[in-house]
Each structure stands twice: as structure tokens, then as C-alpha cells.
Write an enzyme that holds these catalytic residues in place. Structure first.
Site, PDB file in Angstrom:
ATOM      1  CD  GLN A 258      -0.888  -0.559   3.731  1.00 51.11           C
ATOM      2  OE1 GLN A 258      -2.113  -0.403   3.654  1.00 51.11           O
ATOM      3  NE2 GLN A 258      -0.393  -1.168   4.620  1.00 51.11           N
ATOM      4  CE1 TYR A 287     -10.842   2.633  14.651  1.00 56.42           C
ATOM      5  CE2 TYR A 287      -8.942   1.756  15.907  1.00 56.42           C
ATOM      6  CZ  TYR A 287      -9.987   1.700  14.827  1.00 56.42           C
ATOM      7  OH  TYR A 287      -9.761   0.518  14.302  1.00 56.42           O
ATOM      8  CG  ASP A 311      -2.071   2.369  14.879  1.00 51.80           C
ATOM      9  OD1 ASP A 311      -3.137   2.002  13.851  1.00 51.80           O
ATOM     10  OD2 ASP A 311      -2.108   2.234  15.785  1.00 51.80           O
ATOM     11  CD  GLU A 330       0.599  -4.207   9.987  1.00 51.59           C
ATOM     12  OE1 GLU A 330       0.791  -4.295   8.800  1.00 51.59           O
ATOM     13  OE2 GLU A 330      -0.436  -3.846  10.720  1.00 51.59           O
ATOM     14  CG  ASP A 365      -1.519 -13.961   5.130  1.00 53.49           C
ATOM     15  OD1 ASP A 365      -1.586 -14.130   3.653  1.00 53.49           O
ATOM     16  OD2 ASP A 365      -2.576 -13.596   5.698  1.00 53.49           O
ATOM     17  CB  CYS A 366      -3.802 -11.966  10.056  1.00 57.65           C
ATOM     18  SG  CYS A 366      -5.421 -11.672   9.035  1.00 57.65           S
ATOM     19  CG  ASP A 386      -6.921  -1.617  14.383  1.00 52.71           C
ATOM     20  OD1 ASP A 386      -7.745  -1.047  14.055  1.00 52.71           O
ATOM     21  OD2 ASP A 386      -5.563  -1.074  14.675  1.00 52.71           O
ATOM     22  CE1 TYR A 461     -10.543   7.115  11.966  1.00 50.37           C
ATOM     23  CE2 TYR A 461     -12.175   5.987  12.138  1.00 50.37           C
ATOM     24  CZ  TYR A 461     -10.868   6.121  12.122  1.00 50.37           C
ATOM     25  OH  TYR A 461     -10.152   4.868  12.157  1.00 50.37           O
ATOM     26  CD  GLU A 463     -17.395   9.257   8.993  1.00 54.35           C
ATOM     27  OE1 GLU A 463     -18.629   9.346   8.252  1.00 54.35           O
ATOM     28  OE2 GLU A 463     -16.605   8.600   7.891  1.00 54.35           O
TER      29      GLU A 463
END
Length: 476
Positions: A258, A287, A311, A330, A365-366, A386, A461, A463
């Protein structure tokens, strides 16, 4: 939020739009290419519930989605979030020195010129006299050296276009019922910006004179800046446009999964953005607390599994609560590398090492990890999902989107203790259909479950966001 598997672009508009919204990744940031191929799915932007078989596949670029699970609703708008006042930065983790917690990186400041689109709207209390308005405003545009061309329609009013030799132009649309719209586009620079403001001021004053105070409403929005150093605009999950007060690019790199950006906001501090989707800001402790159970859980001596979470915010907060062991899965090492340098108010020093006294970070990879743990009979007191992008099906007939979501849920339930809890984020509170679609999936798992949900205001966010707690039904 960067990490193991699912989330979409609701941060996307009626599903086609939704998917083209600000979050459009391709691979789940927590899944390897092999897992993607096996599932026949592709990642997508921010968390949004995506109904099976909806809409055409969006953008072509191979990017992954941001933040966490998502459940895209059919006919949701461009993905992402919505309320208002940022909470003050709340330091997380051990205090760090300014040198250890850089606010700004080597990225460019937002000073390069860009196209500036300004608008001025009038709603008159009477029918619009197009000829009088055109004649009354003509001298203002002539003073700017702008050439005029006019189009008229018997029943649809007037359209006047004014073009300047410097490339700026204005469109004046006059509708018979009394709506008058001025759109002005220029190439932004300090001098041109002042000229535009002056022109808009003159038009507003002249319109008030021409309408003889019969103007019911005048609306002048801040200009939209297009093509600048960084895009400051993102749609909310339910399709409203939000402009962030971004003033600096702190970090911008492409990982194998990404695009990773960390931008600085005057209100929210540094913000992690994955493939165009706002994931988490330094202001967003709300959050992290919500996806951990909002302070109602006792993590002391417990085994915890975090899916995603690159994060470091969740890991940092749980480690403070003296767990027995926290395992974080992760896939994207580059998210961890960027956050440990530029998001230290979020992660503290917990990402400096992949192993600590009570935690370990697996760069994997989860899905294979979950399958391995299930086969080994390993169980956790808490599983916190998450993840990153909700997949978009490449084979709608196989219903791979929801199959994928159920796979993550099923595997998580298999490694969750009978009295354990599973936490995850949902979506914007306004996306009721999307949330219902996700809740339906909870009824299709290998074991019966119950759930509760909580609505939380996450500052960046802009919102209200829904968070879920899921647990296995008690055995009779």
C-alpha cells in the site's frame, strides 16, 4: 490500523462511487499475495461494509486499503467519517523527547501553486432578470481584462463565461427562478488569490444593489484547492466532503502492499493515511480505547491477539495494563517503521523492538497465523481485529467478500476462549444498512455468538463511528 486484513472504502458512494472514494487499495494490508489468490479477493479503501457482488471494480492501481474492517454498504458514498471538534493531543505511552518524536519529516510543505476553485451563490427572493444582472456585473469582469461570451435559453436562463488572458475563468449561471451561481477558477498564488477575493467582493456588493435587497441568501464557501502538494479532501463514509487542515507531508512511501502517508494536521497532529484512507491521528486515543472495550476490560494477566494494528496504538495501551502476553500480527513492516518514527504520541516506544517482556510483533499474513493457532488449539482471552481493507470480490458469484469476512470471524472465534471477547470497528453510524449487513454475518459463523455495539466520536474521522464487541453464546 494498518494490518491484517479487512476494511473498505465506504471512507466509497453508491457502491460504484463508494469504491472510487478516497480509499481504494487492492491487497489487504495483512494478507500475502497467496492468501489473496486463494480467496479470490482484492483489497479496497477504508472500513466500509461491502455487500456481495456490488458495483464495478474501481481504480486500477495496486494499493491496499487503510485502517480496519469495513463493511461497505451498497449505495454508500465515498468512504470515510464526520463530527467536529478535535480533542487535544493525548500523549500515549511513555513520554518522549522532541528529538525522539519528530512532528515533521522531510516532506514538502504545502506551498506549491495549485488550481483554486471559488464559488459564490445567490438565492433571490424574486425571479432573476438575467439581462439586468449580466449588464450590471459586466464592468466588474471587464476591469479584470476578462472576455465575455453569453449563452441563453428561453426557459432556462443564462450562462456567461469570462476568460482572462492569465488563464483564469469564471462561469456565471443565472436560473429564471432566482438562483445565481458564480464559479471562478484560477491558478493559485498569493497575488491571484487576492485578486479573486476582490472580484468576489465586488460581485457580491453589486448583486445586492441589483436585487434591491431582495436576496434571500448569499453563500460563499472557502475555495477548493486542486492539484496541490497533497490532497486535503476526503469523503466521509456517508458521502460528505471533508477538508483537513494539512500543512505538511511528513512521510510518503510505497510498501509492497500500500501507499503509506503520514501528514501533519494543525488540529489532529500527525495522521496515518493508507492508500488514501485516513486511518489514525495522534489525537485519536478515543479509537484505541473503543476497540479495546472502552476501559471496561481487565487485561491483567490475559493473552491478547491483535490483528493488524501497525500504528502501535493498541499494543502500546494494552502493554500498560500488564497482560500476560500480547501477540500482534501485522504484515507491513513499513507501516511499523513509519509510525515508530513519526507517530510516537500514538505508539510510544513499543514498536522500537518486535519483542518485549509481554508482547511480540509478527510480520506475517494473519490468515495462516490464525489457522496455525486454531490447529494448535491456542486460545486468547481477547482478539482485537484492527485490520485494513475490506475486500472487493473479483468473482461475485462466489460471494468472496462476505466469505472473507466470515473466514476472519470464524478463525477468530476458533482461537477465542469460551468466555473471551472479540473487538472490532464497524463503520459510520449513518450507514445503517451497511452495519446491518455486517451484523447478519455474525449469524452465519460456525458457533453462535452475541454482540453489542458502541458509538464513539473519533476526532480525525469527523464522524461518529460504531465499534463491536462479539462473544460466544454460553453453552447450555
Amino acid at each position: 490500523m494498518a494490518g491484517a486484513a479487512a476494511r473498505s472504502s465506504a471512507r466509497g458512494a453508491a457502491i460504484g462511487d463508494a469504491r472510487q472514494g478516497a480509499r481504494r487499495p487492492r491487497f489487504h494490508s495483512c494478507l500475502s499475495a497467496a492468501s489473496h489468490a486463494a480467496l479470490g479477493v482484492r483489497g479496497c479503501g477504508r472500513p466500509r461494509f461491502l455487500p456481495p457482488g456490488g458495483g464495478p471494480d474501481p481504480a486500477p492501481a495496486p494499493r491496499v486499503a487503510p485502517r480496519s474492517p469495513s463493511y461497505l454498504l451498497p449505495s454508500a458514498s465515498p468512504a470515510r467519517r464526520t463530527p467536529r471538534r478535535p480533542q487535544p493531543d493525548t500523549p500515549r505511552g511513555p513520554p518522549v523527547s522532541p528529538a525522539a518524536s519528530p512532528r515533521h519529516g522531510p516532506g514538502p510543505r504545502l506551498t506549491m501553486a495549485a488550481a483554486r476553485h471559488s464559488t459564490l451563490d445567490f438565492m433571490l427572493g424574486t425571479k432573476a432578470d438575467g439581462e439586468t444582472i449580466l449588464k450590471g456585473l459586466q464592468s466588474i469582469f471587464q476591469e479584470q481584462g476578462m472576455m465575455e461570451s453569453v449563452h441563453t435559453w428561453q426557459d432556462h436562463g443564462y450562462l456567461a463565461t469570462y476568460v482572462n488572458k492569465n488563464g483564469s475563468f469564471a462561469n456565471l449561471r443565472i436560473y429564471p427562478h432566482g438562483l445565481v451561481l458564480l464559479d471562478l477558477q484560477s491558478y493559485d498564488g498569493d497575488a491571484q488569490g487576492k485578486e479573486v477575493d476582490s472580484l468576489l467582493n465586488k460581485v457580491e456588493e453589486r448583486m445586492k444593489e441589483l436585487s434591491q435587497d431582495s436576496t434571500e441568501r448569499v453563500k460563499r464557501l472557502p475555495p477548493i484547492v486542486r492539484g496541490g502538494a497533497i490532497d486535503r479532501y476526503w469523503p466521509t463514509a456517508d458521502g460528505r466532503l471533508v477538508e483537513y487542515d494539512i500543512d505538511e507531508v511528513v512521510y510518503d512511501e510505497d510498501s509492497p502492499y500500500q501507499n503509506i502517508k503520514i501528514l501533519h494536521s494543525k488540529q489532529f497532529g500527525n495522521i496515518l493515511i493508507l492508500s488514501g484512507d485516513v486511518n489514525l491521528a495522534e489525537s485519536d486515543l478515543a479509537y484505541t480505547r473503543a476497540i479495546m472495550g472502552s476501559g471496561k476490560e481487565d487485561y491483567t494477566g490475559k493473552d491478547v491477539l491483535i490483528l493488524g494494528g501497525g500504528d502501535g496504538g493498541i499494543l502500546c495501551e494494552i502493554v500498560k495494563l500488564k497482560p500476560k502476553m500480547v501477540t500482534m500480527v501485522e504484515i507491513d513492516q513499513m507501516v511499523i517503521d513509519g509510525c515508530k518514527k513519526y507517530m510516537r504520541k500514538t505508539c510510544g516506544d513499543v514498536l522500537d523492538n518486535l519483542k518485549g517482556d509481554c508482547y511480540q510483533v509478527l510480520i506475517e499474513d494473519c490468515i495462516p497465523v490464525l489457522k496455525r493457532y486454531a490447529k494448535e488449539g491456542r486460545e486468547f482471552d481477547y482478539v482485537i481485529n484492527d485490520l485494513t481493507a475490506v475486500p472487493i470480490s473479483t468473482s461475485p458469484e462466489e460471494d468472496s467478500t462476505w466469505e472473507f469476512l466470515r473466514l476472519i470471524l470464524d478463525l477468530s472465534m476458533k482461537v477465542l476462549k469460551q468466555d473471551g471477547k472479540y473487538f472490532t470497528q464497524g463503520n459510520c453510524v449513518n450507514l445503517t444498512e451497511a452495519l446491518s449487513l455486517y451484523e447478519e454475518q455474525l449469524g452465519h459463523l460456525y458457533c453462535p455468538v452475541e454482540f453489542s455495539k458502541e458509538i464513539v466520536c473519533v476526532p480525525s474521522y469527523l464522524e461518529l463511528w460504531v465499534f463491536y464487541t462479539v462473544w460466544k453464546k454460553a453453552k447450555p
